[in-house]
Design a protein around this motif. Structure first.
Motif, PDB file in Angstrom:
ATOM      1  N   PHE A 247       2.794  -2.797   2.268  1.00 27.46           N
ATOM      2  CA  PHE A 247       1.778  -3.776   2.684  1.00 27.46           C
ATOM      3  C   PHE A 247       1.175  -4.506   1.481  1.00 27.46           C
ATOM      4  O   PHE A 247       0.705  -5.642   1.606  1.00 27.46           O
ATOM      5  CB  PHE A 247       0.672  -3.121   3.517  1.00 27.46           C
ATOM      6  N   LEU A 248       1.222  -3.878   0.289  1.00 25.94           N
ATOM      7  CA  LEU A 248       0.635  -4.514  -0.892  1.00 25.94           C
ATOM      8  C   LEU A 248       1.434  -5.717  -1.371  1.00 25.94           C
ATOM      9  O   LEU A 248       0.891  -6.595  -2.041  1.00 25.94           O
ATOM     10  CB  LEU A 248       0.516  -3.493  -2.033  1.00 25.94           C
ATOM     11  N   THR A 249       2.690  -5.768  -1.036  1.00 24.12           N
ATOM     12  CA  THR A 249       3.508  -6.905  -1.456  1.00 24.12           C
ATOM     13  C   THR A 249       3.445  -8.049  -0.451  1.00 24.12           C
ATOM     14  O   THR A 249       4.027  -9.108  -0.684  1.00 24.12           O
ATOM     15  CB  THR A 249       4.979  -6.465  -1.638  1.00 24.12           C
ATOM     16  N   ASN A 250       2.745  -7.843   0.653  1.00 23.05           N
ATOM     17  CA  ASN A 250       2.640  -8.883   1.685  1.00 23.05           C
ATOM     18  C   ASN A 250       1.197  -9.325   1.916  1.00 23.05           C
ATOM     19  O   ASN A 250       0.841  -9.786   3.000  1.00 23.05           O
ATOM     20  CB  ASN A 250       3.222  -8.349   3.005  1.00 23.05           C
ATOM     21  N   PRO A 252      -2.216 -11.677   1.615  1.00 24.45           N
ATOM     22  CA  PRO A 252      -2.413 -13.126   1.592  1.00 24.45           C
ATOM     23  C   PRO A 252      -2.452 -13.656   0.159  1.00 24.45           C
ATOM     24  O   PRO A 252      -3.029 -13.020  -0.728  1.00 24.45           O
ATOM     25  CB  PRO A 252      -3.781 -13.301   2.272  1.00 24.45           C
ATOM     26  N   LYS A 253      -1.845 -14.795  -0.065  1.00 25.85           N
ATOM     27  CA  LYS A 253      -1.772 -15.369  -1.405  1.00 25.85           C
ATOM     28  C   LYS A 253      -2.936 -16.313  -1.702  1.00 25.85           C
ATOM     29  O   LYS A 253      -3.083 -16.794  -2.817  1.00 25.85           O
ATOM     30  CB  LYS A 253      -0.451 -16.145  -1.566  1.00 25.85           C
ATOM     31  N   ILE A 285      -9.490  -6.699  -0.228  1.00 21.97           N
ATOM     32  CA  ILE A 285      -9.940  -5.462  -0.868  1.00 21.97           C
ATOM     33  C   ILE A 285      -8.936  -4.343  -0.600  1.00 21.97           C
ATOM     34  O   ILE A 285      -8.616  -4.036   0.552  1.00 21.97           O
ATOM     35  CB  ILE A 285     -11.326  -5.025  -0.345  1.00 21.97           C
ATOM     36  N   ILE A 286      -8.435  -3.723  -1.682  1.00 19.96           N
ATOM     37  CA  ILE A 286      -7.573  -2.549  -1.580  1.00 19.96           C
ATOM     38  C   ILE A 286      -8.405  -1.331  -1.983  1.00 19.96           C
ATOM     39  O   ILE A 286      -8.931  -1.277  -3.099  1.00 19.96           O
ATOM     40  CB  ILE A 286      -6.356  -2.660  -2.520  1.00 19.96           C
ATOM     41  N   CYS A 287      -8.514  -0.368  -1.092  1.00 25.79           N
ATOM     42  CA  CYS A 287      -9.364   0.796  -1.355  1.00 25.79           C
ATOM     43  C   CYS A 287      -8.605   2.092  -1.032  1.00 25.79           C
ATOM     44  O   CYS A 287      -8.433   2.433   0.137  1.00 25.79           O
ATOM     45  CB  CYS A 287     -10.642   0.717  -0.524  1.00 25.79           C
ATOM     46  N   PRO A 288      -8.168   2.845  -2.059  1.00 24.40           N
ATOM     47  CA  PRO A 288      -7.404   4.080  -1.819  1.00 24.40           C
ATOM     48  C   PRO A 288      -8.315   5.292  -1.568  1.00 24.40           C
ATOM     49  O   PRO A 288      -8.107   6.367  -2.124  1.00 24.40           O
ATOM     50  CB  PRO A 288      -6.632   4.238  -3.133  1.00 24.40           C
ATOM     51  N   MET A 289      -9.321   5.093  -0.726  1.00 24.64           N
ATOM     52  CA  MET A 289     -10.321   6.132  -0.483  1.00 24.64           C
ATOM     53  C   MET A 289     -10.277   6.643   0.958  1.00 24.64           C
ATOM     54  O   MET A 289     -11.248   7.198   1.463  1.00 24.64           O
ATOM     55  CB  MET A 289     -11.730   5.587  -0.775  1.00 24.64           C
ATOM     56  N   LYS A 290      -9.148   6.431   1.635  1.00 26.20           N
ATOM     57  CA  LYS A 290      -9.032   6.817   3.039  1.00 26.20           C
ATOM     58  C   LYS A 290      -9.269   8.311   3.236  1.00 26.20           C
ATOM     59  O   LYS A 290     -10.008   8.731   4.131  1.00 26.20           O
ATOM     60  CB  LYS A 290      -7.646   6.425   3.561  1.00 26.20           C
ATOM     61  N   ASP A 291      -8.639   9.109   2.393  1.00 27.11           N
ATOM     62  CA  ASP A 291      -8.790  10.557   2.510  1.00 27.11           C
ATOM     63  C   ASP A 291     -10.224  10.985   2.227  1.00 27.11           C
ATOM     64  O   ASP A 291     -10.754  11.879   2.874  1.00 27.11           O
ATOM     65  CB  ASP A 291      -7.827  11.261   1.564  1.00 27.11           C
ATOM     66  N   ILE A 306     -10.308  -5.718   4.471  1.00 25.91           N
ATOM     67  CA  ILE A 306     -10.409  -4.383   3.883  1.00 25.91           C
ATOM     68  C   ILE A 306      -9.153  -3.578   4.218  1.00 25.91           C
ATOM     69  O   ILE A 306      -8.829  -3.385   5.393  1.00 25.91           O
ATOM     70  CB  ILE A 306     -11.651  -3.625   4.402  1.00 25.91           C
ATOM     71  N   HIS A 307      -8.456  -3.110   3.199  1.00 24.26           N
ATOM     72  CA  HIS A 307      -7.240  -2.311   3.391  1.00 24.26           C
ATOM     73  C   HIS A 307      -7.481  -0.912   2.839  1.00 24.26           C
ATOM     74  O   HIS A 307      -7.403  -0.688   1.626  1.00 24.26           O
ATOM     75  CB  HIS A 307      -6.045  -2.961   2.689  1.00 24.26           C
ATOM     76  N   LEU A 308      -7.789   0.020   3.727  1.00 23.24           N
ATOM     77  CA  LEU A 308      -7.971   1.411   3.339  1.00 23.24           C
ATOM     78  C   LEU A 308      -6.611   2.104   3.294  1.00 23.24           C
ATOM     79  O   LEU A 308      -5.784   1.923   4.193  1.00 23.24           O
ATOM     80  CB  LEU A 308      -8.876   2.132   4.332  1.00 23.24           C
ATOM     81  N   CYS A 309      -6.391   2.911   2.264  1.00 26.52           N
ATOM     82  CA  CYS A 309      -5.110   3.594   2.150  1.00 26.52           C
ATOM     83  C   CYS A 309      -5.291   4.903   1.378  1.00 26.52           C
ATOM     84  O   CYS A 309      -6.393   5.231   0.941  1.00 26.52           O
ATOM     85  CB  CYS A 309      -4.079   2.695   1.464  1.00 26.52           C
TER      86      CYS A 309
END
Length: 420
Positions: A247-250, A252-253, A285-291, A306-309
């Motif tokens: 999903f990070l490579t797709n 919005p530009k 926003i990319i946020c790797p704080m899902k866990d 917001i993209h939680l991962c």
């Protein structure tokens, strides 16, 4: 198979290095993993810890992990974090717990007979390793050392940073006070005496190991002359081996991409507070704080920006992001610096504030006080960082400064020189 047969490689018995980070702390755990990877050719690397929170990363890196007792509960971890951030004074290291930890550690040291013990802020090992007459190695940032207080870019706590008195006078008073503090929890003093271990008088010196490997660089600390038991090794930070999610490579530009993470020390409430402020702004926003958020994630309706991962290999994101918002732990700061992009730091305790301050002085970072988190303040700082050509230039210069320094390799060379 006996212990020594397990460590036999090509007819040579490898010495053991025991790594003992606090394994509830992501930065400490990954820092130790990176050093172990570089050291594994020369030593058998064994990990111990009291929490399984990030132990899976140790196992994924193909190192042995031994879960020591007494295990740390989530409540224990929360108490430790609150003390670290000066939000509380009660810690879980009672006499009973500390006695049990030191018993476990002494048994492990006696079993493996390591050439050295490598720690993060693993306080019990300051007694255990010395009780077993085993060299203690502390991989740590420059902040919270005597030399930092005497010569570093010391910033006064916000509660003292007022206009009532000259700033230099306040700094001298603050420094003298900090270096004279002798507080150590009663349990540590009592058990150290029982183990015939002599603790330094001052608190700051009690946090020194036999050898201290400093992950800061002199160009940022401003200090070239370190004590004899200190060695600059340079950046040591997480290099997770998982792949970048598709999903990070797709994304919005048409709008900037911001990486937002608060490490182990950021509370769920703080993470949500920052995300709620960011979701109203025209950024991805990319946020790797899902866990970290756990069940709270389901109770919050995020906007589509917001993209939680899960945890990301942050060191691989340089070409995908325009800016980072981070908590100021040194590993996170160094990862942001090596992206060649500016960052905004929200320090949660004094060491993090010091790391952010160094980069603010260098010119590749801005600081946001944790009490000032709001949509308008974040928008103002993000806009400035993205539009400032000077900040972009300094961010690129910082990347060039750090890119050829291999901190884990330097740490491994130190271990080989001293203990191989």
């Amino acid at each position: 198979m006996c212990f020594f047969e397990k460590h036999l490689r090509g007819g040579i018995i490898k010495k053991t290095i025991l790594f003992a980070p606090e394994t509830f702390n992501l930065a400490e755990t990954t820092r130790s993993i990176e050093v172990a990877k570089k050291s594994a050719e020369h030593f058998t690397c064994v990990f111990v810890g009291y929490s399984e929170k990030y132990a899976y990363l140790i196992k994924e890196a193909n190192f042995t992990f031994i879960h020591l007792k007494p295990h740390l509960s989530e409540r224990d971890i929360d108490q430790i974090m609150k003390v670290d951030q000066m939000k509380g004074i009660r810690h879980p290291f009672t006499y009973k717990m500390l006695k049990a930890r030191i018993s476990s550690e002494k048994k492990i040291i006696e079993t493996y007979r390591p050439a050295a013990v490598v720690i993060g802020t693993t306080l019990s090992m300051f007694i255990s390793a010395r009780a077993c007459h085993t060299p203690l190695i502390y991989i740590k940032p420059f902040a919270y050392t005597r030399t930092y207080f005497l010569k570093g870019h010391l910033e006064l706590p916000s509660s003292l940073n007022k206009n009532y008195f000259p700033k230099e006078l306040l700094k001298r008073i603050y420094t003298k006070t900090a270096l004279r503090i002798t507080y150590k929890p009663r349990a540590f003093v009592k058990i150290a005496k029982e183990e015939n271990v002599s603790l330094p008088k001052s608190t700051i010196d009690a946090l020194d190991a036999d050898h201290n490997l400093i992950t800061t660089i002199p160009e940022l600390s401003g200090v070239n002359d370190l004590p004899r038991n200190y060695t600059y090794i340079g950046p040591v930070f997480a290099k997770l081996e998982n792949q970048i999610p598709s999903f990070l490579t797709n994304l919005p530009k048409n709008r900037p991409v911001i990486y937002f993470a608060m490490g182990s020390s950021g509370s769920k409430e703080m993470i949500i507070r920052v995300l709620k402020a960011l979701e109203q702004l025209p950024y991805t926003i990319i946020c790797p704080m899902k866990d970290k958020l756990g069940m709270l994630e389901a109770n919050v309706a995020w906007n589509s920006n917001i993209h939680l991962c899960d945890l990301l290999p942050a060191h691989k994101l340089a070409g995908l992001i325009d800016l980072s918002i981070i908590h100021g732990g040194e590993g996170t700061v160094q990862t942001a610096c090596l992206s060649g992009k500016p960052f905004i730091g929200i320090g949660l305790q004094q060491e993090q504030l010091a790391n952010i301050r160094d980069c603010v002085l260098y010119g590749n970072a801005l600081e946001l006080k944790k009490g000032h988190i709001a949509t308008n303040s974040l928008d103002r700082l993000i806009n400035y960082a993205l539009q400032s050509s000077k900040m972009r230039e300094r961010a690129i210069a910082m990347r060039e400064l750090l890119k050829d320094i291999d901190g884990p390799e330097n740490a491994a060379k130190f271990l080989v020189q001293k203990f191989y």
